[in-house]
Design a protein around this motif. Structure first.
Motif, PDB file in Angstrom:
ATOM      1  N   TRP A   1      42.478  34.625  30.295  1.00  0.00           N
ATOM      2  CA  TRP A   1      42.612  36.087  29.288  1.00  0.00           C
ATOM      3  C   TRP A   1      42.297  37.144  29.951  1.00  0.00           C
ATOM      4  CZ3 TRP A   1      44.596  34.415  24.930  1.00  0.00           C
ATOM      5  CH2 TRP A   1      44.243  33.315  24.452  1.00  0.00           C
ATOM      6  N   GLU A   2      41.918  37.042  31.468  1.00  0.00           N
ATOM      7  CA  GLU A   2      41.806  38.216  32.273  1.00  0.00           C
ATOM      8  C   GLU A   2      43.166  39.007  32.268  1.00  0.00           C
ATOM      9  OE1 GLU A   2      38.634  39.848  34.885  1.00  0.00           O
ATOM     10  OE2 GLU A   2      38.755  38.705  33.049  1.00  0.00           O
TER      11      GLU A   2
ATOM     12  N   HIS B   1      38.300  42.475  31.310  1.00  0.00           N
ATOM     13  CA  HIS B   1      37.651  41.774  32.116  1.00  0.00           C
ATOM     14  C   HIS B   1      36.646  41.003  31.509  1.00  0.00           C
ATOM     15  CE1 HIS B   1      39.616  45.290  34.600  1.00  0.00           C
ATOM     16  NE2 HIS B   1      40.004  44.226  34.974  1.00  0.00           N
ATOM     17  N   HIS B   2      36.308  39.771  32.010  1.00  0.00           N
ATOM     18  CA  HIS B   2      35.394  39.101  31.604  1.00  0.00           C
ATOM     19  C   HIS B   2      34.233  38.593  32.605  1.00  0.00           C
ATOM     20  CE1 HIS B   2      39.186  38.588  29.376  1.00  0.00           C
ATOM     21  NE2 HIS B   2      38.599  37.874  28.344  1.00  0.00           N
ATOM     22  N   ALA B   3      33.055  38.217  31.800  1.00  0.00           N
ATOM     23  CA  ALA B   3      32.071  37.531  32.631  1.00  0.00           C
ATOM     24  C   ALA B   3      31.386  36.279  31.823  1.00  0.00           C
ATOM     25  CB  ALA B   3      30.796  38.466  33.037  1.00  0.00           C
ATOM     26  N   VAL B   4      31.225  35.248  32.350  1.00  0.00           N
ATOM     27  CA  VAL B   4      30.382  34.261  31.577  1.00  0.00           C
ATOM     28  C   VAL B   4      28.943  34.680  31.637  1.00  0.00           C
ATOM     29  CG1 VAL B   4      29.679  31.941  31.623  1.00  0.00           C
ATOM     30  CG2 VAL B   4      31.903  32.316  32.436  1.00  0.00           C
ATOM     31  N   HIS B   5      28.553  34.652  30.214  1.00  0.00           N
ATOM     32  CA  HIS B   5      26.982  34.981  29.929  1.00  0.00           C
ATOM     33  C   HIS B   5      26.231  33.772  30.051  1.00  0.00           C
ATOM     34  CE1 HIS B   5      24.148  37.588  28.186  1.00  0.00           C
ATOM     35  NE2 HIS B   5      23.971  36.840  27.303  1.00  0.00           N
TER      36      HIS B   5
ATOM     37  N   PHE C   1      30.880  34.248  26.631  1.00  0.00           N
ATOM     38  CA  PHE C   1      31.379  35.361  27.386  1.00  0.00           C
ATOM     39  C   PHE C   1      31.422  36.772  26.958  1.00  0.00           C
ATOM     40  CE2 PHE C   1      35.320  34.204  25.368  1.00  0.00           C
ATOM     41  CZ  PHE C   1      35.726  35.314  25.204  1.00  0.00           C
ATOM     42  N   VAL C   2      31.101  37.722  27.856  1.00  0.00           N
ATOM     43  CA  VAL C   2      31.322  39.207  27.555  1.00  0.00           C
ATOM     44  C   VAL C   2      32.593  39.546  28.173  1.00  0.00           C
ATOM     45  CG1 VAL C   2      28.856  39.394  27.067  1.00  0.00           C
ATOM     46  CG2 VAL C   2      29.894  39.804  29.496  1.00  0.00           C
ATOM     47  N   ALA C   3      33.255  40.620  27.434  1.00  0.00           N
ATOM     48  CA  ALA C   3      34.625  41.259  28.091  1.00  0.00           C
ATOM     49  C   ALA C   3      34.373  42.630  27.506  1.00  0.00           C
ATOM     50  CB  ALA C   3      35.779  40.505  27.493  1.00  0.00           C
ATOM     51  N   ARG C   4      35.375  43.379  28.451  1.00  0.00           N
ATOM     52  CA  ARG C   4      35.415  44.684  27.859  1.00  0.00           C
ATOM     53  C   ARG C   4      37.370  44.730  28.042  1.00  0.00           C
ATOM     54  NH1 ARG C   4      32.830  49.145  31.280  1.00  0.00           N
ATOM     55  NH2 ARG C   4      31.703  48.971  29.328  1.00  0.00           N
ATOM     56  N   ILE C   5      37.672  45.108  26.703  1.00  0.00           N
ATOM     57  CA  ILE C   5      39.185  45.024  26.592  1.00  0.00           C
ATOM     58  C   ILE C   5      39.553  46.420  26.386  1.00  0.00           C
ATOM     59  CG2 ILE C   5      40.965  44.027  25.004  1.00  0.00           C
ATOM     60  CD1 ILE C   5      39.081  41.817  24.207  1.00  0.00           C
ATOM     61  N   THR C   6      40.548  46.909  27.311  1.00  0.00           N
ATOM     62  CA  THR C   6      40.929  48.431  26.995  1.00  0.00           C
ATOM     63  C   THR C   6      42.389  48.475  26.687  1.00  0.00           C
ATOM     64  OG1 THR C   6      39.488  48.855  28.911  1.00  0.00           O
ATOM     65  CG2 THR C   6      41.484  50.431  28.616  1.00  0.00           C
ATOM     66  N   MET C   7      42.580  49.023  25.362  1.00  0.00           N
ATOM     67  CA  MET C   7      43.907  49.358  25.054  1.00  0.00           C
ATOM     68  C   MET C   7      44.209  50.863  25.300  1.00  0.00           C
ATOM     69  SD  MET C   7      44.461  46.285  23.602  1.00  0.00           S
ATOM     70  CE  MET C   7      46.025  46.467  22.485  1.00  0.00           C
ATOM     71  N   PRO C   8      45.566  50.850  25.006  1.00  0.00           N
ATOM     72  CA  PRO C   8      46.062  52.490  25.252  1.00  0.00           C
ATOM     73  C   PRO C   8      45.037  53.430  24.600  1.00  0.00           C
ATOM     74  CG  PRO C   8      47.963  51.002  25.076  1.00  0.00           C
ATOM     75  CD  PRO C   8      46.728  50.190  24.917  1.00  0.00           C
ATOM     76  N   ASP C   9      44.701  52.965  23.389  1.00  0.00           N
ATOM     77  CA  ASP C   9      43.662  54.066  22.557  1.00  0.00           C
ATOM     78  C   ASP C   9      42.218  53.882  22.731  1.00  0.00           C
ATOM     79  OD1 ASP C   9      43.769  51.625  21.230  1.00  0.00           O
ATOM     80  OD2 ASP C   9      43.991  52.285  19.227  1.00  0.00           O
TER      81      ASP C   9
ATOM     82  N   LEU D   1      28.518  46.789  28.054  1.00  0.00           N
ATOM     83  CA  LEU D   1      28.599  45.930  29.380  1.00  0.00           C
ATOM     84  C   LEU D   1      28.777  46.997  30.687  1.00  0.00           C
ATOM     85  CD1 LEU D   1      31.124  43.440  27.924  1.00  0.00           C
ATOM     86  CD2 LEU D   1      28.632  43.361  28.039  1.00  0.00           C
ATOM     87  N   ASP D   2      28.357  48.060  30.658  1.00  0.00           N
ATOM     88  CA  ASP D   2      28.467  49.060  32.021  1.00  0.00           C
ATOM     89  C   ASP D   2      27.588  48.200  33.040  1.00  0.00           C
ATOM     90  OD1 ASP D   2      29.935  50.696  30.663  1.00  0.00           O
ATOM     91  OD2 ASP D   2      28.379  52.297  30.322  1.00  0.00           O
ATOM     92  N   GLY D   3      28.409  48.012  34.115  1.00  0.00           N
ATOM     93  CA  GLY D   3      27.482  47.590  35.218  1.00  0.00           C
ATOM     94  C   GLY D   3      27.580  45.906  35.398  1.00  0.00           C
ATOM     95  N   MET D   4      27.803  45.246  34.062  1.00  0.00           N
ATOM     96  CA  MET D   4      27.697  44.013  34.098  1.00  0.00           C
ATOM     97  C   MET D   4      28.942  42.999  34.517  1.00  0.00           C
ATOM     98  SD  MET D   4      25.832  43.444  30.297  1.00  0.00           S
ATOM     99  CE  MET D   4      25.963  41.593  30.499  1.00  0.00           C
TER     100      MET D   4
END
Length: 161
Positions: A18-19, A78-82, A100-108, A145-148
């Motif tokens: 999913w990355e 971006h993902h990381a297994v928690h 898992f944790v993830a940061r999903i960035t969309m245009p908005d 999730l900053d730094g994770m």
């Protein structure tokens, strides 16, 4: 490698399917996950509460059609297994759970999430394949999730091969 280790490896690799990185080729669910889901089984049930319509897909192709439009618009994910994976395996069926944790960035904007995923795998002539999926997702406070998450550059689909 025993079945528990194999399923654990598959579940971890599944997360990173999913990355997405900015500039990646368009997301193609079948191309990315052909070796993970049972695309031929009539017994597939796949659910993720992150889908705004909370649909239950009864084929892997239908599940892909839920996610492809969002992933085509996505800037990055971006993902990381928690935690996990945790696996139990029998002769023909196995179950695995992973958080898992993830940061999903969309245009908005950007959304941070924590997801617990449970997969049921069936042994097929082509190997273990997902026939059941249930994901429960919680949106996290902005920046949680900053730094994770590791920094990513370039396409990530090669990690699946």
């Amino acid at each position: 490698m025993n079945d528990e280790q194999l399923i654990a490896d598959l579940h971890s690799r599944w997360v990173f399917g999913w990355e997405r990185n900015e500039g990646d080729v368009p997301f193609d669910f079948r191309r990315t996950f052909d070796g993970f889901y049972d695309f031929g089984s009539p017994e597939v049930r796949l659910y993720d509460d992150f889908d705004p319509e909370q649909r239950v897909a009864t084929t892997a192709a239908a599940y892909g059609s839920i996610w492809e439009p969002s992933f085509h618009r996505m800037v990055s994910a971006h993902h990381a297994v928690h935690d996990g994976p945790h696996v139990i395996a029998g002769h023909d069926l196995a179950a695995s759970t992973l958080t898992f944790v993830a940061r999903i960035t969309m245009p908005d904007g950007t959304t941070d999430i924590r997801t617990t995923t449970s997969l049921v795998w069936r042994r097929t002539p082509d190997g273990w394949r997902i026939v059941r999926e249930h994901n429960s997702t919680k949106a996290l406070p902005a920046g949680d999730l900053d730094g994770m998450l590791p920094a990513h550059e370039g396409p990530c689909e090669a990690e699946l091969r």
